[in-house]
Design a protein around this motif. Structure first.
Motif, mmCIF file in Angstrom:
data_model
loop_
_atom_site.group_PDB
_atom_site.id
_atom_site.type_symbol
_atom_site.label_atom_id
_atom_site.label_comp_id
_atom_site.label_asym_id
_atom_site.label_seq_id
_atom_site.Cartn_x
_atom_site.Cartn_y
_atom_site.Cartn_z
ATOM 1 N N LEU A 29 0.907 -1.027 0.084
ATOM 2 C CA LEU A 29 -0.199 0.034 0.142
ATOM 3 C C LEU A 29 0.978 1.237 0.009
ATOM 4 O O LEU A 29 0.501 2.283 -0.768
ATOM 5 C CB LEU A 29 -0.957 0.173 1.008
ATOM 6 N N ASP A 30 2.056 1.284 0.750
ATOM 7 C CA ASP A 30 2.821 2.524 0.726
ATOM 8 C C ASP A 30 3.102 2.794 -0.391
ATOM 9 O O ASP A 30 3.443 4.129 -0.985
ATOM 10 C CB ASP A 30 3.864 2.579 1.869
ATOM 11 N N GLN A 31 3.892 1.841 -1.257
ATOM 12 C CA GLN A 31 4.307 1.783 -2.836
ATOM 13 C C GLN A 31 3.259 2.411 -3.763
ATOM 14 O O GLN A 31 3.535 3.250 -4.361
ATOM 15 C CB GLN A 31 4.688 0.505 -3.222
ATOM 16 N N ILE A 32 2.134 1.896 -3.378
ATOM 17 C CA ILE A 32 1.037 2.351 -4.369
ATOM 18 C C ILE A 32 0.638 3.853 -3.898
ATOM 19 O O ILE A 32 0.456 4.564 -4.795
ATOM 20 C CB ILE A 32 -0.440 1.650 -4.147
ATOM 21 N N GLN A 33 0.720 4.351 -2.781
ATOM 22 C CA GLN A 33 0.375 5.675 -2.179
ATOM 23 C C GLN A 33 1.413 6.446 -2.968
ATOM 24 O O GLN A 33 1.120 7.735 -3.367
ATOM 25 C CB GLN A 33 0.111 5.709 -0.939
ATOM 26 N N GLU A 34 2.557 6.015 -3.208
ATOM 27 C CA GLU A 34 3.700 6.688 -3.701
ATOM 28 C C GLU A 34 3.462 7.061 -5.519
ATOM 29 O O GLU A 34 3.477 8.115 -5.961
ATOM 30 C CB GLU A 34 5.000 6.304 -3.656
ATOM 31 N N ASP A 35 2.809 5.971 -6.023
ATOM 32 C CA ASP A 35 2.280 5.975 -6.995
ATOM 33 C C ASP A 35 1.254 7.026 -7.490
ATOM 34 O O ASP A 35 0.756 7.401 -8.627
ATOM 35 C CB ASP A 35 1.887 4.334 -7.825
ATOM 36 N N LEU A 36 0.351 7.175 -6.545
ATOM 37 C CA LEU A 36 -1.006 7.848 -6.497
ATOM 38 C C LEU A 36 -0.335 9.315 -6.507
ATOM 39 O O LEU A 36 -1.182 10.436 -6.956
ATOM 40 C CB LEU A 36 -1.929 7.962 -5.549
ATOM 41 N N LYS A 37 0.723 9.983 -6.328
ATOM 42 C CA LYS A 37 1.225 11.263 -6.387
ATOM 43 C C LYS A 37 0.791 11.767 -7.974
ATOM 44 O O LYS A 37 1.259 10.824 -8.903
ATOM 45 C CB LYS A 37 2.548 11.218 -6.029
#
Length: 151
Positions: A29-37
């Motif tokens: 999830l933390d990697q995906i939140q980085e991708d959502l920027k």
């Protein structure tokens, strides 16, 4: 003639289990939140044609980090339970390393006489908030007593 039992080739083969487990592995999830920027999301949604990816890499779900064969498969995925669950999980902010260390009791501040006790990070129950307020009040009163003794 007796019937021969079937062979159970794959039930205890740990290499096969590891192979399929890592094959199905997705981003955390933390990697995906980085991708959502915004800058990363625009880059992921407008990728160049890639022959190795399904749908040449043009049909991508950023929230689930999955590629799809065509737009129809992507639309079906957007209505699925799996995608909705991932969206719900992504609403909560990711934990940082600082929060993890604070939860484990590791602090970077020096314990001087004027320093306040460290605040706990994350969701708290009413009982823990009450205990924290009592500790803070005791800490403040102890500092006042030491200051009065010095004067």
């Amino acid at each position: 003639m007796a019937r021969v039992g079937r062979k159970r080739m794959h039930c205890n083969n740990k290499e096969l289990h590891h192979k399929y487990k890592t094959k199905r592995r997705m981003k955390d999830l933390d990697q995906i939140q980085e991708d959502l920027k915004p800058e990363n999301k625009a880059r992921l949604l407008n990728q160049e044609l890639e022959e190795d990816l399904p749908g040449l890499g043009q049909f991508y779900c950023v929230e689930c980090s999955k590629y799809f064969v065509d737009e129809q498969a992507r639309r079906v995925h957007l209505r699925s339970r799996e995608h909705k669950r991932r969206l719900r999980d992504l609403k909560d902010p990711a934990y940082t390393q600082k929060e993890a260390e604070a939860a484990a009791g590791l602090t970077t501040d020096s314990r001087r006489s004027g320093a306040e006790p460290p605040m706990s990070v994350g969701p708290m129950s009413l009982l823990s908030i009450k205990q924290q307020n009592e500790q803070k009040a005791a800490f403040v009163s102890a500092n006042k007593k030491t200051k009065m003794e010095i004067e």
